[in-house]
Design a protein around this motif. Sequence first.
Motif, PDB file in Angstrom:
ATOM      1  N   GLU A  64       1.154   7.986   8.828  1.00  0.00           N
ATOM      2  CA  GLU A  64       2.124   7.556   7.810  1.00  0.00           C
ATOM      3  C   GLU A  64       2.031   6.049   7.545  1.00  0.00           C
ATOM      4  O   GLU A  64       2.612   5.550   6.575  1.00  0.00           O
ATOM      5  CB  GLU A  64       3.566   7.854   8.260  1.00  0.00           C
ATOM      6  CG  GLU A  64       3.832   9.291   8.667  1.00  0.00           C
ATOM      7  CD  GLU A  64       3.831  10.216   7.465  1.00  0.00           C
ATOM      8  OE1 GLU A  64       4.260   9.770   6.397  1.00  0.00           O
ATOM      9  OE2 GLU A  64       3.377  11.368   7.615  1.00  0.00           O
ATOM     10  N   HIS A 108      -2.718  10.358   3.008  1.00  0.00           N
ATOM     11  CA  HIS A 108      -1.643   9.916   2.096  1.00  0.00           C
ATOM     12  C   HIS A 108      -2.260   8.894   1.137  1.00  0.00           C
ATOM     13  O   HIS A 108      -2.310   7.711   1.464  1.00  0.00           O
ATOM     14  CB  HIS A 108      -0.495   9.294   2.886  1.00  0.00           C
ATOM     15  CG  HIS A 108       0.149  10.250   3.831  1.00  0.00           C
ATOM     16  ND1 HIS A 108       0.946  11.281   3.406  1.00  0.00           N
ATOM     17  CD2 HIS A 108       0.076  10.353   5.174  1.00  0.00           C
ATOM     18  CE1 HIS A 108       1.365  11.976   4.438  1.00  0.00           C
ATOM     19  NE2 HIS A 108       0.843  11.441   5.529  1.00  0.00           N
ATOM     20  N   GLU A 162       7.203   3.366  -0.197  1.00  0.00           N
ATOM     21  CA  GLU A 162       6.403   4.555   0.170  1.00  0.00           C
ATOM     22  C   GLU A 162       4.921   4.372  -0.135  1.00  0.00           C
ATOM     23  O   GLU A 162       4.122   5.275   0.069  1.00  0.00           O
ATOM     24  CB  GLU A 162       6.914   5.787  -0.603  1.00  0.00           C
ATOM     25  CG  GLU A 162       8.376   6.132  -0.368  1.00  0.00           C
ATOM     26  CD  GLU A 162       8.652   6.387   1.102  1.00  0.00           C
ATOM     27  OE1 GLU A 162       7.790   6.968   1.774  1.00  0.00           O
ATOM     28  OE2 GLU A 162       9.724   5.959   1.574  1.00  0.00           O
TER      29      GLU A 162
END
Length: 329
Positions: A115, A143, A288
């Motif tokens: 992450e 990601h 994010e």
Amino acid sequence: MKLVVLGACGGIGQTLSLLLRTNALIDELVLYDVVDPVGVATDLSHIPTRQKIRHFCPLSKTDDSQLRMALQDANVVVIPAGIPRKPGMSRDDLFNINASIVQQLVKVYGEICPEAFLAIISNPVNSTVPIAAEQLRSQNCFHPERLFGITTLDSLRLEQFLGELTGEWDVQGQVYTVGGHSGETIVPVLGNWRLRLSPEQIKGLVNRVRYAGDEVVQAKQGKGSATLSMAAAANRFLCGILRAICTGETVDEVAFVNVSRLKADDCFVREMMHKVEFFGVPISLGPEGVAKVKSLGSLSADEKEAISHSLPTLCAQIAKGARFVKESK
Ligand code: NAI
């Protein structure tokens, strides 16, 4: 906020760690290198800040326990690990060694902290970023909005060389480079500054930015490539990431990112995003990761042509990275 530097004892790694040591947004700075970073960490630890500093080094050639500990709970990971160029070498010549280094480090990142924001400096960026993406895909933990190739040095060079021509240095964000990070894949975008320059000056400026890395490699006479200016560039980029994460502000940066699923403001960018998977573009960053690709503004015919011209080389270098991971399985 925990930031980990993988390759912290190198020319870039040490200078970058020095700059990061005084960043008040970082609570814990972690230095990892195959050369024991204890000396670098001890030296930096005497600079007074409340930041905690830790260091890790593998116990043997096959040991990854220390890397795992280094990456535990990381928020941001930056990779300057790898070999730099010597005179006469292209960035692509580094592929054989740096591809494996990046793949191995990213594999463990994928297992421990997928992450975290991941920023890659190791060259050839046009291939090492696709290597990271493909490796993470194979681990089902990619990601795309948090994987970046740092191309900021090309923009820094453009700002400086434009300053030398015009006497104006306060142009950050008004000029930048798009595309990739090697030779003709580097495309300077000059915005309104193009009106202040003659066609010959623009041609000279574009060429100098594209091959500025060679100036440094030659001047260092076999002792490496850009380290100090690269550390300054990486520090600028990482400060942007840290601000986006910590303050929730939208931060504008330029980076080499996976553009295939991003939102984009203008149709020229959208069209180009269908032709190439990774591209250096101006982005808006949020907590994010990449929120969207910003508009490139009004491009000159030469800039559009240079972007189109960069695509085949870029696509080949991206494919080379992805193939390396697939063939290593
Ligand atoms: P350097 O040789 O001074 O430092 C590299 C460091 O990586 C060394 O301390 C080495 O021990 C370490 N290292 C090697 N393998 C490792 C591994 N598996 N795990 C952890 N650490 C490892 O090289 P320098 O000058 O710092 O350059 C580093 C990379 O950055 C090169 O690939 C260079 O081409 C690239 N670079 C990228 C730029 C960009 O604009 N993105 C600009 C300039 C250089």
